[in-house]
Motif scaffolding. Structure first.
Motif, PDB file in Angstrom:
ATOM      1  N   PHE A  44      53.573 -35.076  -8.419  1.00 61.19           N
ATOM      2  CA  PHE A  44      53.408 -34.111  -7.330  1.00 61.19           C
ATOM      3  C   PHE A  44      52.507 -32.961  -7.782  1.00 61.19           C
ATOM      4  O   PHE A  44      51.536 -32.609  -7.104  1.00 61.19           O
ATOM      5  N   ALA A  45      52.844 -32.385  -8.945  1.00 64.47           N
ATOM      6  CA  ALA A  45      52.077 -31.245  -9.459  1.00 64.47           C
ATOM      7  C   ALA A  45      50.639 -31.642  -9.787  1.00 64.47           C
ATOM      8  O   ALA A  45      49.703 -30.887  -9.500  1.00 64.47           O
ATOM      9  N   GLY A  66      53.214 -37.783   4.812  1.00 68.34           N
ATOM     10  CA  GLY A  66      54.085 -37.779   3.640  1.00 68.34           C
ATOM     11  C   GLY A  66      55.506 -37.380   3.976  1.00 68.34           C
ATOM     12  O   GLY A  66      56.470 -37.993   3.499  1.00 68.34           O
ATOM     13  N   PHE A  67      55.669 -36.363   4.827  1.00 67.00           N
ATOM     14  CA  PHE A  67      57.019 -35.940   5.213  1.00 67.00           C
ATOM     15  C   PHE A  67      57.724 -37.029   6.022  1.00 67.00           C
ATOM     16  O   PHE A  67      58.936 -37.199   5.925  1.00 67.00           O
ATOM     17  N   ALA A  68      56.949 -37.775   6.813  1.00 63.36           N
ATOM     18  CA  ALA A  68      57.540 -38.870   7.586  1.00 63.36           C
ATOM     19  C   ALA A  68      58.123 -39.942   6.670  1.00 63.36           C
ATOM     20  O   ALA A  68      59.099 -40.610   7.021  1.00 63.36           O
ATOM     21  N   LEU A 120      55.514 -38.497  -2.885  1.00 67.16           N
ATOM     22  CA  LEU A 120      55.229 -37.516  -3.935  1.00 67.16           C
ATOM     23  C   LEU A 120      53.740 -37.411  -4.240  1.00 67.16           C
ATOM     24  O   LEU A 120      53.322 -36.529  -4.992  1.00 67.16           O
ATOM     25  N   VAL A 121      52.948 -38.297  -3.675  1.00 65.31           N
ATOM     26  CA  VAL A 121      51.495 -38.244  -3.841  1.00 65.31           C
ATOM     27  C   VAL A 121      50.817 -37.766  -2.550  1.00 65.31           C
ATOM     28  O   VAL A 121      49.909 -36.944  -2.575  1.00 65.31           O
ATOM     29  N   VAL A 122      51.303 -38.281  -1.413  1.00 70.23           N
ATOM     30  CA  VAL A 122      50.667 -37.969  -0.126  1.00 70.23           C
ATOM     31  C   VAL A 122      50.913 -36.513   0.283  1.00 70.23           C
ATOM     32  O   VAL A 122      49.988 -35.821   0.731  1.00 70.23           O
ATOM     33  N   ILE A 123      52.149 -36.034   0.127  1.00 67.11           N
ATOM     34  CA  ILE A 123      52.457 -34.653   0.536  1.00 67.11           C
ATOM     35  C   ILE A 123      51.604 -33.633  -0.222  1.00 67.11           C
ATOM     36  O   ILE A 123      50.924 -32.806   0.406  1.00 67.11           O
TER      37      ILE A 123
END
Length: 198
Positions: free
Chosen positions: A75-76, A109-111, A129-132
């Motif tokens: 994510f980071a 990503g949230f979906a 964790l990649v798309v958001i």
């Protein structure tokens, strides 16, 4: 209640003083108001989701705190790369298109959070964790560029302060909402409802 009363008093005082700390005229500009609104939505969503996911990993997936930190490493990394790439995109296309594209990607990503349950593997979590962060990492610089583009240079510090204050308050609110949902519904049901709200 105290915060709402304080905000109302602040607006009242600022609207009547000759040298306001926050020129309320800023908010008459559609681009400025939209950028501040986007900043609020991003931070409320992002911080609330990170809080919820950290608890999900610990309580539903039984990760250690160190394990949770390592799980968020992609994510980071993606967030940092997307922030850097956003500069080039904004230079070529202006801030509007990258901001809309980033927000759309983050929404996707949230979906993906809807499919999580107590048995979801970390590998299955990776797309979200990649798309958001990919979407948010592009949307935030574009949002900031849009806001700064409509404010005179000599007032850019004030505009930046307004944006950052709103975003920090939104982050606190997002975490409060996420915590309330967890207490009321439990981790899994709370996370699904939070995804629906976002």
């Amino acid at each position: 209640v105290t915060a709402i009363l304080g905000a109302c008093a602040f607006v009242l005082v600022e609207s009547r003083t000759n040298e306001p700390m926050v020129p309320l005229g800023f908010f008459r500009q559609t681009t400025f108001s939209a950028a501040v609104g986007v900043g609020f939505a991003i931070n409320a969503t992002l911080y609330g989701t990170l809080f919820m996911l950290a608890l999900y990993l610990q309580h539903a997936r039984h990760y250690t705190p160190l394990g949770v930190g390592l799980a968020f490493l992609p994510f980071a990394c993606v967030l940092g790369v997307a922030n850097v790439a956003a500069g080039s995109l904004i230079g070529k296309r202006g801030p509007r298109a990258p901001m809309l594209a980033g927000l759309s990607l983050a929404l996707l990503g949230f979906a993906l959070l809807f499919v999580y349950d107590a048995h979801t593997s970390y590998l299955a979590m990776l797309p979200a964790l990649v798309v958001i962060p990919g979407g948010i990492g592009v949307a935030v610089p574009a949002m900031t560029a849009a806001l700064m583009g409509v404010i005179p240079r000599e007032r850019s510090g004030i505009a930046s302060g307004v944006l950052n204050s709103v975003r920090q308050a939104a982050g606190a609110l997002g975490i409060a909402v996420a915590a309330a949902l967890i207490v009321r519904l439990g981790t899994m049901a709370g996370m699904h409802l939070l995804a629906e709200l976002w």
